[in-house]
Design an enzyme around this catalytic site. Structure first.
Site, mmCIF file in Angstrom:
data_model
loop_
_atom_site.group_PDB
_atom_site.id
_atom_site.type_symbol
_atom_site.label_atom_id
_atom_site.label_comp_id
_atom_site.label_asym_id
_atom_site.label_seq_id
_atom_site.Cartn_x
_atom_site.Cartn_y
_atom_site.Cartn_z
ATOM 1 N N SER A 122 0.853 -1.176 0.000
ATOM 2 C CA SER A 122 0.000 0.000 0.000
ATOM 3 C C SER A 122 0.889 1.225 0.000
ATOM 4 O O SER A 122 2.108 1.121 0.056
ATOM 5 C CB SER A 122 -0.913 0.005 1.224
ATOM 6 O OG SER A 122 -1.803 1.111 1.197
ATOM 7 N N ARG A 368 -0.379 -3.663 -7.168
ATOM 8 C CA ARG A 368 -1.626 -4.333 -6.811
ATOM 9 C C ARG A 368 -2.806 -3.538 -7.342
ATOM 10 O O ARG A 368 -2.720 -2.325 -7.557
ATOM 11 C CB ARG A 368 -1.767 -4.485 -5.294
ATOM 12 C CG ARG A 368 -1.706 -3.194 -4.524
ATOM 13 C CD ARG A 368 -2.260 -3.309 -3.127
ATOM 14 N NE ARG A 368 -3.698 -3.444 -3.118
ATOM 15 C CZ ARG A 368 -4.462 -3.127 -2.067
ATOM 16 N NH1 ARG A 368 -3.922 -2.670 -0.957
ATOM 17 N NH2 ARG A 368 -5.763 -3.269 -2.119
ATOM 18 N N THR A 404 -7.325 1.421 4.372
ATOM 19 C CA THR A 404 -6.940 0.571 5.503
ATOM 20 C C THR A 404 -7.850 0.789 6.703
ATOM 21 O O THR A 404 -8.262 -0.171 7.366
ATOM 22 C CB THR A 404 -5.478 0.837 5.901
ATOM 23 O OG1 THR A 404 -4.622 0.575 4.781
ATOM 24 C CG2 THR A 404 -5.061 -0.052 7.055
ATOM 25 N N CYS A 566 0.061 -5.722 -17.633
ATOM 26 C CA CYS A 566 0.650 -6.474 -16.516
ATOM 27 C C CYS A 566 1.923 -5.784 -16.031
ATOM 28 O O CYS A 566 2.827 -5.519 -16.837
ATOM 29 C CB CYS A 566 0.967 -7.904 -16.958
ATOM 30 S SG CYS A 566 1.878 -8.851 -15.708
ATOM 31 N N CYS A 592 4.471 -13.668 -11.723
ATOM 32 C CA CYS A 592 3.230 -13.054 -11.232
ATOM 33 C C CYS A 592 3.387 -12.509 -9.815
ATOM 34 O O CYS A 592 3.817 -13.227 -8.903
ATOM 35 C CB CYS A 592 2.093 -14.081 -11.272
ATOM 36 S SG CYS A 592 0.505 -13.433 -10.726
ATOM 37 N N CYS A 595 -1.254 -9.232 -8.589
ATOM 38 C CA CYS A 595 -1.961 -7.948 -8.571
ATOM 39 C C CYS A 595 -3.391 -8.067 -9.071
ATOM 40 O O CYS A 595 -4.199 -7.176 -8.840
ATOM 41 C CB CYS A 595 -1.194 -6.913 -9.378
ATOM 42 S SG CYS A 595 -1.273 -7.136 -11.173
ATOM 43 N N CYS A 598 -4.760 -8.679 -14.680
ATOM 44 C CA CYS A 598 -5.120 -9.426 -15.888
ATOM 45 C C CYS A 598 -6.563 -9.902 -15.843
ATOM 46 O O CYS A 598 -7.298 -9.829 -16.840
ATOM 47 C CB CYS A 598 -4.174 -10.606 -16.084
ATOM 48 S SG CYS A 598 -4.072 -11.731 -14.670
#
Length: 623
Positions: A122, A368, A404, A566, A592, A595, A598
């Site tokens: 984050s 992410r 959060t 990506c 990968c 996140c 895709c």
């Protein structure tokens, strides 16, 4: 022969960074006297040979299914999927409520990351309200919130300049803290375990257990380990375990692999309702001490994104000469040639940013997806046998660029409702109807979360007018400064993000500059900074519904957007050796970083993101 012990006494089973796999034939019995041994005093674990559930192992044909390895089962009062802020806040609250009344409630948290916090990424500048609800003395307890936010700045970037803008009041960070959320989550995990929560990182939840009615949730099944790329068991094969609960709380984060199917199956969203997302890409740098201004926060708009693309940058000065910086790009962008990763490199190359970074070094990289739909995209939050909390539900406040505090607060609200249902009212016993957490939804609608999401509900979709970003800026200022959401209408999002992409023929290819390897880097160098790893010879967790669609549709129409959206270099269109002059679609699943972009942005909706073996994926540090 039976052996009875508490989970804490079972060797290594409750280790904080150890995955939950079937190491012995174990069945967890709910608190109370053990039906086999009569043991009292906490959760009981009974070793019982051949005491298995009847569930068949998913993903195998009858011929390939190692039938002798039927799944083992563990029972809890509450099963929580996801060890992030929401899931851990719920687990902590449940145990605190039980301790206050000298009661017992069994809670398990399963987390696909190799350790708690490994998959957490984050900005982050967080509000502390929900943390203070859980731990009023969090400072004395050593929570890793070390850098208070001291200054707020807003800049509009042109190609060469950074123009100061008035700072929107809803983005004020007075009283907030600049943190590594991965470190905060690790700390929460430790506190949860101290309270008696069973925490199993390295454990991916791969399947939901539904009741006989097909609509009530009874728990989850963890992923099988030791399966080869053809879905055949290897010599190391270990079947996953059934984790059954009176309630299952889904805290998977944005676009969870189980939650997306759950929402569709139980129709938790109304027809025509959908979520919209952004992709956040960030790095943590160590900068020269003379350039470091602890507690300073800067948000940017404009360059490198065009006026039709929603997004912006952030620069947060942490402690110890560290700076967290990143770019968020709305995944409803139209141009298939746009690469969020390359836009982030252009952001760093801007003089306003590069002057800060020169002479420093990169410590971490990650990316992410973020939920951006707001209150008009929220699904129904509860269903028979469980509830959605945190980013899984979609509780991020986009104008604040914060989620959060809402994630943790939702976990607290769900825990309060769950505790009342299970302990105070005795719901969920065998043979009784599945628990419906109606009070959770009611508490949510009376909470600070709902109030702030309702007030800003029209901000994000206002950027979809014909005036683009300028129209959004004007409306956002009017709405947040004066109207405060008090208007008799709610703007709706146009289309799902995947449907917003337009054919490549409508655009010119974007020529991105080559990396200088000082400030900007190629994508594989960045991926190497995530600590990402996946077990070799396992099924590809990025599943294509139709293996021909990418080459037949996405490549000719959209010029193969997967290789650009990506942020980890997972997808490529390469020469097809078997068919000279043609291309084939290659998936580098080992890259990968989980996140989920895709699954969200693929215009054909042909990519299904599923969980790999538990413990695989990124190993984020200080993110």
């Amino acid at each position: 022969m039976y052996r009875c012990c508490t989970l804490a006494a079972l060797p290594k089973v409750r280790a904080f960074a150890r995955p939950l796999v079937a190491r012995a034939a174990i069945t967890a019995v709910r608190s109370g006297p053990c039906a086999v041994t009569g043991h009292r005093g906490g959760l009981c674990v009974v070793s019982q040979v051949n005491h298995f559930s009847s569930t068949r192992i998913a993903g195998y044909t009858d011929e390939a299914d190692p039938q002798a390895e039927s799944r083992e089962m563990m029972e809890y009062d509450v099963v929580i999927v996801g060890g992030g802020p929401a899931g851990l806040a719920a687990a902590i609250r449940l145990k605190q409520l039980a301790a206050k009344e000298d009661m017992d409630i069994s809670v398990i948290v399963v987390e696909k990351g190799g350790e708690i916090g490994a998959h957490t990424l984050s900005g982050a500048c967080i509000e502390t309200g929900p943390l203070e609800e859980l731990f009023p003395d969090w400072k004395e307890l050593g929570a890793p919130l070390n850098q208070p936010a001291l200054e707020d700045h807003m800049r509009y970037l042109t190609a060469k300049h950074a123009l100061p803008l008035p700072h929107p009041p809803q983005m004020s960070n007075a009283g907030n803290y600049i943190v590594s959320l991965s470190n905060v989550v690790k700390w929460l995990g430790e506190k949860a375990e101290e309270l008696g929560v069973d925490i199993f990182p390295g454990t991916a939840a791969s399947e939901i257990i539904y009741g006989e009615d097909g609509t009530s949730v009874c728990g989850i099944i963890t992923n099988d380990a030791g399966v080869d790329k053809d879905f055949k068991p290897k010599s190391t094969f270990t079947p996953g375990i059934e984790l059954r609960g009176k309630l299952t709380l889904f805290a998977e984060g944005c676009h969870g692999s189980l939650t997306k199917g759950l929402i569709r199956k139980l129709k938790l969203r109304e027809d025509g309702q959908f979520q919209t997302y952004g992709l956040g890409i960030k790095e943590v740098w160590e900068v020269e001490p003379a350039k470091h201004n602890p507690g300073t926060i800067t948000h940017t708009m404009g360059y490198p994104l065009d006026y039709k693309t929603y997004g912006g940058g952030f620069i947060y000065h942490m402690e110890d000469n560290k700076v967290s910086l990143g770019l968020v790009v709305g995944l409803d962008y139209e141009n298939p040639y746009l690469s969020p990763y390359q836009e982030f490199q252009r952001f760093k190359a801007h003089p306003f940013v590069s002057n800060l970074l020169k002479g420093g070094r990169v410590l971490s990289y990650g990316g992410r997806a973020l939920v951006e739909g707001g209150i008009q995209s929220l699904p129904k939050l509860y269903f028979p046998g469980g509830a959605l909390i945190g980013d899984t539900a979609g509780l991020m406040n986009v104008p604040k660029i914060k989620g959060t505090h809402n994630a943790m607060k939702s976990g607290i609200l769900a825990a309060d409702s769950a505790y009342k249902a299970i302990v105070a009212e005795g719901q969920g016993e065998e043979g009784a109807p599945a628990i419906a957490l109606t009070e959770y939804e009611m508490a949510f609608k009376n909470s600070s979360i709902y109030k702030e999401l309702y007030e800003v509900r029209n901000v994000r979709p206002s950027f979809h007018t014909g005036l683009g970003i300028w129209g959004g800026i004007v409306w956002s200022g009017l709405d947040t400064l004066l109207l405060k959401g008090r208007v008799p209408f709610t703007f709706q999002h146009k289309n799902p993000d995947h449907a917003m992409l337009k054919p490549a023929a409508m655009f010119k290819p974007i020529e991105y500059p080559k990396p200088d390897n000082e400030i900007t880097f190629d994508i594989l160098t960045s991926v190497s900074r995530t600590g990402t790893g996946h077990t070799e010879n396992q099924p590809v967790h990025l599943r294509l519904k139709d293996k021909s669609v990418q080459v037949k549709e996405n490549l000719p129409v959209y010029s193969g957007p997967e290789q650009r959206f990506c942020p980890a270099g997972v997808y490529e269109y390469v020469d097809d050796e078997a068919n000279p002059g043609q291309k084939r679609f290659q998936i580098n699943s080992q890259n990968c970083i989980h996140c989920k972009t895709c699954d969200i942005k693929d215009p054909a909706q042909n990519i299904n993101w599923t969980v790999p073996e538990g413990g695989n994926g990124p190993q984020y540090v200080d993110t």
